[in-house]
Design an enzyme around this catalytic site. Structure first.
Site, PDB file in Angstrom:
ATOM      1  N   HIS A 266      26.484 -33.979  -7.731  1.00 62.26           N
ATOM      2  CA  HIS A 266      25.800 -33.325  -8.471  1.00 62.26           C
ATOM      3  C   HIS A 266      24.212 -32.795  -8.355  1.00 62.26           C
ATOM      4  O   HIS A 266      24.027 -32.194  -6.869  1.00 62.26           O
ATOM      5  CB  HIS A 266      26.053 -33.869  -9.917  1.00 62.26           C
ATOM      6  N   HIS A 306      31.266 -25.721  -4.922  1.00 60.96           N
ATOM      7  CA  HIS A 306      30.378 -25.255  -6.091  1.00 60.96           C
ATOM      8  C   HIS A 306      31.882 -25.385  -6.971  1.00 60.96           C
ATOM      9  O   HIS A 306      32.573 -24.751  -6.314  1.00 60.96           O
ATOM     10  CB  HIS A 306      29.744 -24.505  -6.740  1.00 60.96           C
ATOM     11  N   ASP A 362      21.179 -26.673  -3.831  1.00 55.03           N
ATOM     12  CA  ASP A 362      20.522 -27.946  -3.563  1.00 55.03           C
ATOM     13  C   ASP A 362      20.360 -27.920  -2.321  1.00 55.03           C
ATOM     14  O   ASP A 362      19.689 -28.167  -1.573  1.00 55.03           O
ATOM     15  CB  ASP A 362      20.947 -29.159  -3.894  1.00 55.03           C
TER      16      ASP A 362
HETATM   17  N1  ACO Z   1      32.066 -30.229   2.021  1.00 59.29           N
HETATM   18  C1  ACO Z   1      33.489 -29.870   2.648  1.00 59.29           C
HETATM   19  N2  ACO Z   1      34.574 -29.782   2.113  1.00 59.29           N
HETATM   20  C2  ACO Z   1      34.410 -29.550   0.610  1.00 59.29           C
HETATM   21  C3  ACO Z   1      32.992 -28.932  -0.010  1.00 59.29           C
HETATM   22  C4  ACO Z   1      31.758 -29.556   1.132  1.00 59.29           C
HETATM   23  N3  ACO Z   1      30.461 -29.000   1.163  1.00 59.29           N
HETATM   24  N4  ACO Z   1      32.877 -28.643  -0.880  1.00 59.29           N
HETATM   25  C5  ACO Z   1      34.658 -28.470  -1.560  1.00 59.29           C
HETATM   26  N5  ACO Z   1      35.178 -28.711   0.123  1.00 59.29           N
HETATM   27  C6  ACO Z   1      36.498 -28.540  -0.669  1.00 59.29           C
HETATM   28  C7  ACO Z   1      37.662 -29.828  -1.148  1.00 59.29           C
HETATM   29  O1  ACO Z   1      37.262 -30.640  -0.013  1.00 59.29           O
HETATM   30  C8  ACO Z   1      38.276 -29.004  -1.435  1.00 59.29           C
HETATM   31  O2  ACO Z   1      39.257 -28.760   0.001  1.00 59.29           O
HETATM   32  P1  ACO Z   1      41.314 -28.861   0.048  1.00 59.29           P
HETATM   33  O3  ACO Z   1      41.736 -27.655  -0.875  1.00 59.29           O
HETATM   34  O4  ACO Z   1      42.064 -29.154   0.611  1.00 59.29           O
HETATM   35  O5  ACO Z   1      41.381 -29.751  -0.538  1.00 59.29           O
HETATM   36  C9  ACO Z   1      38.157 -27.972  -1.710  1.00 59.29           C
HETATM   37  O6  ACO Z   1      36.925 -27.474  -0.688  1.00 59.29           O
HETATM   38  C10 ACO Z   1      37.949 -27.064  -3.131  1.00 59.29           C
HETATM   39  O7  ACO Z   1      37.242 -28.472  -3.438  1.00 59.29           O
HETATM   40  P2  ACO Z   1      37.119 -28.864  -5.038  1.00 59.29           P
HETATM   41  O8  ACO Z   1      36.698 -31.039  -4.489  1.00 59.29           O
HETATM   42  O9  ACO Z   1      37.844 -29.101  -5.632  1.00 59.29           O
HETATM   43  O10 ACO Z   1      35.645 -27.986  -5.160  1.00 59.29           O
HETATM   44  P3  ACO Z   1      34.995 -29.201  -6.471  1.00 59.29           P
HETATM   45  O11 ACO Z   1      35.083 -27.738  -7.675  1.00 59.29           O
HETATM   46  O12 ACO Z   1      36.038 -30.422  -7.406  1.00 59.29           O
HETATM   47  O13 ACO Z   1      33.491 -29.401  -6.677  1.00 59.29           O
HETATM   48  C11 ACO Z   1      31.567 -30.221  -5.531  1.00 59.29           C
HETATM   49  C12 ACO Z   1      32.445 -28.802  -6.144  1.00 59.29           C
HETATM   50  C13 ACO Z   1      31.447 -31.565  -6.170  1.00 59.29           C
HETATM   51  C14 ACO Z   1      30.140 -29.377  -6.258  1.00 59.29           C
HETATM   52  C15 ACO Z   1      31.841 -30.590  -3.937  1.00 59.29           C
HETATM   53  O14 ACO Z   1      31.889 -28.356  -3.665  1.00 59.29           O
HETATM   54  C16 ACO Z   1      30.926 -30.820  -3.151  1.00 59.29           C
HETATM   55  O15 ACO Z   1      31.415 -32.072  -3.222  1.00 59.29           O
HETATM   56  N6  ACO Z   1      29.828 -29.974  -2.944  1.00 59.29           N
HETATM   57  C17 ACO Z   1      28.868 -31.101  -2.082  1.00 59.29           C
HETATM   58  C18 ACO Z   1      27.707 -31.471  -3.057  1.00 59.29           C
HETATM   59  C19 ACO Z   1      27.256 -30.610  -3.439  1.00 59.29           C
HETATM   60  O16 ACO Z   1      26.294 -30.255  -3.108  1.00 59.29           O
HETATM   61  N7  ACO Z   1      26.712 -31.085  -4.845  1.00 59.29           N
HETATM   62  C20 ACO Z   1      25.901 -30.290  -5.908  1.00 59.29           C
HETATM   63  C21 ACO Z   1      26.924 -29.096  -6.296  1.00 59.29           C
HETATM   64  S1  ACO Z   1      25.584 -27.906  -7.284  1.00 59.29           S
HETATM   65  C22 ACO Z   1      25.030 -29.003  -8.564  1.00 59.29           C
HETATM   66  O17 ACO Z   1      26.060 -29.860  -8.886  1.00 59.29           O
HETATM   67  C23 ACO Z   1      23.435 -28.196  -8.809  1.00 59.29           C
END
Ligand code: ACO
Length: 427
Positions: A266, A306, A362
């Protein structure tokens, strides 16, 4: 308000049900009537991490994740970032309308009136080890602050709530700045009521260092706070509402929301992005190897992806633009080249295209903070300062929502049936 019916036939029993559809949604509790036997609890929907569950009705923030639209109280984020100030946006979020001049002046002066942190809180902050993570300190200091205002528990008293909203708006930046000064071994700089919200904050961090107090940087800080001010029912806003639902004082609720923001998935992602660029990727040449690791699920590309945005996060787009004005003053950030190349390669690879993964708020914010002279562990603290009005707006809306009660999700129990205790000697 449209009203329709969803007809459901349960193939287990052949029974049919009619569920009210209001504004395109059903009430989860209406599923409860669907059961095979009368003595069953009734059907629930299973939704780990609330991917498809609306927990409230809200008029604060609108997001269209497919189109990359973000609006506070109907106003596009781009217009607010361009034309407004953090205190004006805070008033808009908390009260619902852009204030007129008289109301805005009153709000600004009411917030400033609470610009004084109890001496004991200063002592608590300066007793933390200098190398503590500032988010741990901030969570503790916000919770501690509440203990000085026992009346803050009177959450049905609107006047009391207003005072505490003003105090949190005024003092979260002060708590943050006090710890920064302590962590650097510098004397504390008290707030200065002649300054704007962001100027005062930067002055409390950097008094005496005129380069870091350049008006362009003050403006950029204010813009960044506006861009972070609210984001509807994200992890920390939901925690704010959930904690608020058991009716503690707002300081405790903001402390819990701050804790939720801290994590790297987050608000902590801004810090994690800088660490990834600095310690893992290091040079443009290493990008392909790093992205290979990401695609093998051995690493996350921090600052990408996201839950709601399936296109470019409009805040990231704006921050990228705002970065130029900062870099004109500070000189460019050497990590910018790596970030731009990383974004460009990632956006052309199937892994990211198929999953609609784009930079989020971010990805670039940390580069700006770093160029402004803010240490990496303070990045999420800045997010907290920006987000505090959003949490307070969500909390206020929650308190006035007659549909809301204490938050209490259900579970699907997967453990043992009843079994007898086994004496230690027999295990
Ligand atoms: N890097 C690599 N792969 C990713 C990323 C990433 N940053 N984000 C999502 N994915 C992949 C997942 O592994 C998943 O792959 P799959 O379909 O093969 O299983 C697919 O994309 C879908 O992702 P989810 O995990 O279902 O997305 P979710 O909505 O649960 O998570 C999150 C969102 C937590 C923001 C995620 O994208 C992440 O971890 N990003 C990196 C951390 C980050 O930048 N967080 C800040 C968010 S903005 C904020 O809160 C202010």
């Amino acid at each position: 308000m449209s009203k329709d019916i969803l007809s459901i036939t349960d193939s287990r029993t052949g029974k049919s049900y009619e569920l009210d559809v209001t504004d395109g949604n059903i009430r989860a509790k209406d599923l409860r009537q669907i059961k095979v036997n009368d003595d069953e609890f009734g059907m629930m929907s299973y939704d780990p991490s609330f991917e498809n569950t609306a927990s409230c009705k809200s008029s604060v923030t609108f997001i269209d994740g497919d189109k990359g639209i973000l609006r506070y109280r109907g106003y596009p984020i781009e217009q607010l970032a361009e034309k407004s100030t953090q205190l004006e946006v805070s008033k808009l979020l908390i009260d619902g309308e852009l204030p007129n001049k008289v109301d805005l002046d009153k709000w600004i002066s009411d917030v400033k009136e609470f610009n004084s942190v109890p001496k004991e809180i200063e002592n608590i902050i300066t007793s933390f080890p200098k190398n503590s993570h500032p988010m741990g300190v901030l969570i503790s200091a916000i919770a501690a602050l509440g203990t000085f205002y026992p009346n803050s528990k009177e959450i049905s008293d609107e006047e009391e709530n207003y005072k505490n909203i003003c105090r949190l708006m005024a003092q979260v930046p002060i708590l943050a700045a006090y710890f920064y000064r302590h962590s650097q071994g510098l004397p504390i700089v008290p707030p200065d009521n002649s300054m704007s919200y962001s100027e005062n904050f930067l002055n409390m961090l950097f008094q005496g260092d005129e380069k870091k107090l350049n008006p362009v940087l003050v403006d950029a800080m204010d813009t960044l706070l506006i861009l972070h001010a609210d984001h509807e029912q994200n992890c920390s806003a939901s925690v704010m509402r959930n904690t608020g639902s058991s009716e503690p004082d707002p300081y405790s609720a903001v402390a819990s929301a701050t804790a939720a923001l801290y994590g790297p998935l987050h608000g902590g992602a801004n810090e994690a992005v800088l660490e990834m660029l600095t310690n893992e990727i290091k040079t443009v040449d290493n990008i392909p190897e790093f992205l290979e690791k990401v695609q093998k699920k051995e690493a996350l590309l921090m600052g990408f992806g996201h839950r709601v945005y399936k296109s470019y996060d409009p805040r990231a787009k704006y921050i990228k633009k705002a970065a130029d004005s900062v870099f004109e003053i500070t000189g460019t950030n050497p990590l910018l080249d790596i970030a731009l190349e990383l974004e460009s390669i990632a956006l052309s690879e199937d892994y990211f295209i198929q999953r609609n993964l784009y930079p989020n708020v971010d990805f670039y914010s940390g580069l700006i903070y770093q160029s402004m002279g803010i240490p990496t562990p303070m990045f999420t603290v800045l997010f907290t300062i920006g987000r505090t009005p959003g949490w307070l707006a969500q909390w206020k809306e929650f308190l006035n929502d007659k549909d809301q009660k204490i938050a209490r999700p259900r579970q699907i129990y997967t453990g043992y049936d009843s079994r007898d205790y086994v004496e230690l000697s027999s295990r």
